[in-house]
Write a protein that holds these residues in place. Sequence first.
Motif, PDB file in Angstrom:
ATOM      1  N   MET A  93       0.627  -1.446   0.190  1.00  0.00           N
ATOM      2  CA  MET A  93       0.118   0.231   0.227  1.00  0.00           C
ATOM      3  C   MET A  93       1.141   1.016  -0.052  1.00  0.00           C
ATOM      4  O   MET A  93       0.888   2.464  -0.893  1.00  0.00           O
ATOM      5  N   GLU A  94       1.405   1.444   1.130  1.00  0.00           N
ATOM      6  CA  GLU A  94       3.004   2.473   0.942  1.00  0.00           C
ATOM      7  C   GLU A  94       3.529   2.858  -0.957  1.00  0.00           C
ATOM      8  O   GLU A  94       3.560   3.472  -1.427  1.00  0.00           O
ATOM      9  N   LEU A  95       4.082   1.596  -1.036  1.00  0.00           N
ATOM     10  CA  LEU A  95       3.985   1.844  -2.665  1.00  0.00           C
ATOM     11  C   LEU A  95       2.869   2.245  -4.119  1.00  0.00           C
ATOM     12  O   LEU A  95       3.606   3.072  -4.564  1.00  0.00           O
ATOM     13  N   GLN A  96       1.835   2.110  -3.761  1.00  0.00           N
ATOM     14  CA  GLN A  96       0.726   2.206  -4.847  1.00  0.00           C
ATOM     15  C   GLN A  96       0.693   3.752  -4.277  1.00  0.00           C
ATOM     16  O   GLN A  96       0.889   4.327  -5.116  1.00  0.00           O
ATOM     17  N   ARG A  97       1.191   4.130  -2.770  1.00  0.00           N
ATOM     18  CA  ARG A  97       0.178   5.201  -2.759  1.00  0.00           C
ATOM     19  C   ARG A  97       1.619   6.494  -3.185  1.00  0.00           C
ATOM     20  O   ARG A  97       1.051   7.981  -3.305  1.00  0.00           O
ATOM     21  N   ALA A  98       2.632   5.803  -2.802  1.00  0.00           N
ATOM     22  CA  ALA A  98       4.539   6.800  -3.170  1.00  0.00           C
ATOM     23  C   ALA A  98       3.675   6.690  -5.215  1.00  0.00           C
ATOM     24  O   ALA A  98       4.307   8.184  -5.120  1.00  0.00           O
ATOM     25  N   VAL A  99       3.421   6.048  -6.362  1.00  0.00           N
ATOM     26  CA  VAL A  99       3.254   6.616  -7.341  1.00  0.00           C
ATOM     27  C   VAL A  99       3.249   7.619  -7.595  1.00  0.00           C
ATOM     28  O   VAL A  99       2.734   9.054  -8.020  1.00  0.00           O
ATOM     29  N   GLY A 100       1.603   7.591  -6.715  1.00  0.00           N
ATOM     30  CA  GLY A 100       0.596   8.980  -7.270  1.00  0.00           C
ATOM     31  C   GLY A 100       0.846   9.846  -6.602  1.00  0.00           C
ATOM     32  O   GLY A 100       1.381  11.103  -7.196  1.00  0.00           O
ATOM     33  N   ALA A 101       1.729  10.059  -5.214  1.00  0.00           N
ATOM     34  CA  ALA A 101       1.712  10.759  -4.441  1.00  0.00           C
ATOM     35  C   ALA A 101       3.371  12.033  -5.481  1.00  0.00           C
ATOM     36  O   ALA A 101       3.498  12.782  -5.124  1.00  0.00           O
ATOM     37  N   CYS A 102       3.861  10.861  -6.053  1.00  0.00           N
ATOM     38  CA  CYS A 102       5.384  11.669  -6.551  1.00  0.00           C
ATOM     39  C   CYS A 102       4.909  11.777  -8.122  1.00  0.00           C
ATOM     40  O   CYS A 102       5.797  12.174  -8.887  1.00  0.00           O
ATOM     41  N   ARG A 103       3.511  11.943  -8.646  1.00  0.00           N
ATOM     42  CA  ARG A 103       3.393  12.112  -9.949  1.00  0.00           C
ATOM     43  C   ARG A 103       3.885  11.673 -11.157  1.00  0.00           C
ATOM     44  O   ARG A 103       4.400  11.882 -12.214  1.00  0.00           O
ATOM     45  N   MET A 104       3.620   9.831 -10.629  1.00  0.00           N
ATOM     46  CA  MET A 104       4.216   8.573 -11.757  1.00  0.00           C
ATOM     47  C   MET A 104       3.314   8.004 -11.953  1.00  0.00           C
ATOM     48  O   MET A 104       1.925   8.038 -12.088  1.00  0.00           O
ATOM     49  N   ASP A 105       3.262   7.214 -12.656  1.00  0.00           N
ATOM     50  CA  ASP A 105       2.698   5.944 -13.678  1.00  0.00           C
ATOM     51  C   ASP A 105       3.411   4.776 -13.633  1.00  0.00           C
ATOM     52  O   ASP A 105       4.207   4.088 -13.326  1.00  0.00           O
ATOM     53  N   GLY A 106       2.049   3.566 -13.937  1.00  0.00           N
ATOM     54  CA  GLY A 106       3.201   2.191 -14.484  1.00  0.00           C
ATOM     55  C   GLY A 106       2.308   1.587 -14.089  1.00  0.00           C
ATOM     56  O   GLY A 106       0.823   1.438 -14.246  1.00  0.00           O
ATOM     57  N   ILE A 107       2.673  -0.102 -13.569  1.00  0.00           N
ATOM     58  CA  ILE A 107       2.135  -1.305 -13.977  1.00  0.00           C
ATOM     59  C   ILE A 107       2.494  -2.162 -12.831  1.00  0.00           C
ATOM     60  O   ILE A 107       3.735  -2.358 -12.609  1.00  0.00           O
ATOM     61  N   LEU A 108       1.436  -2.385 -11.525  1.00  0.00           N
ATOM     62  CA  LEU A 108       1.864  -3.476 -10.800  1.00  0.00           C
ATOM     63  C   LEU A 108       1.117  -4.696 -11.620  1.00  0.00           C
ATOM     64  O   LEU A 108       1.075  -5.204 -11.581  1.00  0.00           O
ATOM     65  N   GLU A 109       2.307  -5.878 -11.056  1.00  0.00           N
ATOM     66  CA  GLU A 109       2.984  -6.705 -12.093  1.00  0.00           C
ATOM     67  C   GLU A 109       2.571  -8.694 -10.681  1.00  0.00           C
ATOM     68  O   GLU A 109       3.880  -8.918 -10.171  1.00  0.00           O
ATOM     69  N   ASP A 163       7.944  13.741  -9.398  1.00  0.00           N
ATOM     70  CA  ASP A 163       9.336  13.885  -8.303  1.00  0.00           C
ATOM     71  C   ASP A 163      10.350  12.165  -8.296  1.00  0.00           C
ATOM     72  O   ASP A 163       9.716  11.825  -7.819  1.00  0.00           O
ATOM     73  N   THR A 164      11.195  12.365  -9.370  1.00  0.00           N
ATOM     74  CA  THR A 164      11.724  11.007  -9.503  1.00  0.00           C
ATOM     75  C   THR A 164      12.854  10.362  -8.215  1.00  0.00           C
ATOM     76  O   THR A 164      12.327   9.528  -7.759  1.00  0.00           O
ATOM     77  N   GLU A 165      13.199  11.808  -7.960  1.00  0.00           N
ATOM     78  CA  GLU A 165      14.754  11.502  -6.775  1.00  0.00           C
ATOM     79  C   GLU A 165      13.199  10.852  -5.361  1.00  0.00           C
ATOM     80  O   GLU A 165      14.195  10.297  -4.808  1.00  0.00           O
ATOM     81  N   ARG A 166      13.030  12.310  -4.982  1.00  0.00           N
ATOM     82  CA  ARG A 166      11.903  11.274  -4.277  1.00  0.00           C
ATOM     83  C   ARG A 166      11.437  10.402  -4.180  1.00  0.00           C
ATOM     84  O   ARG A 166      11.661   8.987  -3.002  1.00  0.00           O
TER      85      ARG A 166
END
Length: 267
Positions: A93-109, A163-166
């Motif tokens: 859950m922490e990882l899922q939320r981090a993607v959105g918080a840092c304005r990124m996108d992706g795929i959970l596999e 915010d890739t660095e964060r």
Amino acid sequence: MIGPSERKALFFDIDGTLLTDEKKELPESAKNAIEAARRAGHLVFINSGRARCLMQEIEGRAAVDGYLCGCGTYIEIHGKTVFHHLISAKRRMELQRAVGACRMDGILEGTNGCVIQAGPGRMPEVERVVNLMDREGCFREADWNRELTSFDKFCVLADQNSDTERFLELLKPDIAVIDRGGRLYECVPAGFDKATAMKAVLEYFGIPWENSYAFGDSANDLAMIRYACHSVIMGRHASVLEPYASFITKNVEEDGVAYAMECLNIV
């Protein structure tokens, strides 16, 4: 038929190694070479960054002895799951939320399916991957901020607003990152990669390291190319692999897999 001490274990990446990058075609020469190797008594494994649910493109085309998926987080041998690493629910859950918080996108596999973010605004590359690979309905949407999903590893994309660095800081210390270039990051639980999966399989069958062969082309093959006793890279390959290659073969479209297996006296 070979004796037990002569049995080799062959580990293959999929995209750009067994399958062509664009059309995802398996050359007939590669299929025939794999079949010949197995008839001779050698063992053949798919060793992929893809999750188990994304094996459809290769599963129906070439018979193999097992699937090593999710960069070493899942191992299946002769149809039986022998290893599966699970990320804790809290951390997922922490990882899922981090993607959105840092304005990124992706795929959970995950082993049984992949998850993309619900709603509009997904990055074009995510849509492209889904359209290319979702032949069996293994992709679904979810609200990553609210719904806990199941996944073994994940890939994220950044753009000029991210915010890739964060984000990379938030992955420490338990998630390792493979920079695939083009602002694409493959994220895997620390301590797992294609080499750990190879080592586990060699131990499972009692095959000496000297009889291990790895075939790859991209940066996420680095671990297995470095680990294998005999490392084959395709004609088109990431330059980071070259220092560890024992053989550079032709491109996949030029029958590179079959050519290498013949030159190395596997078939």
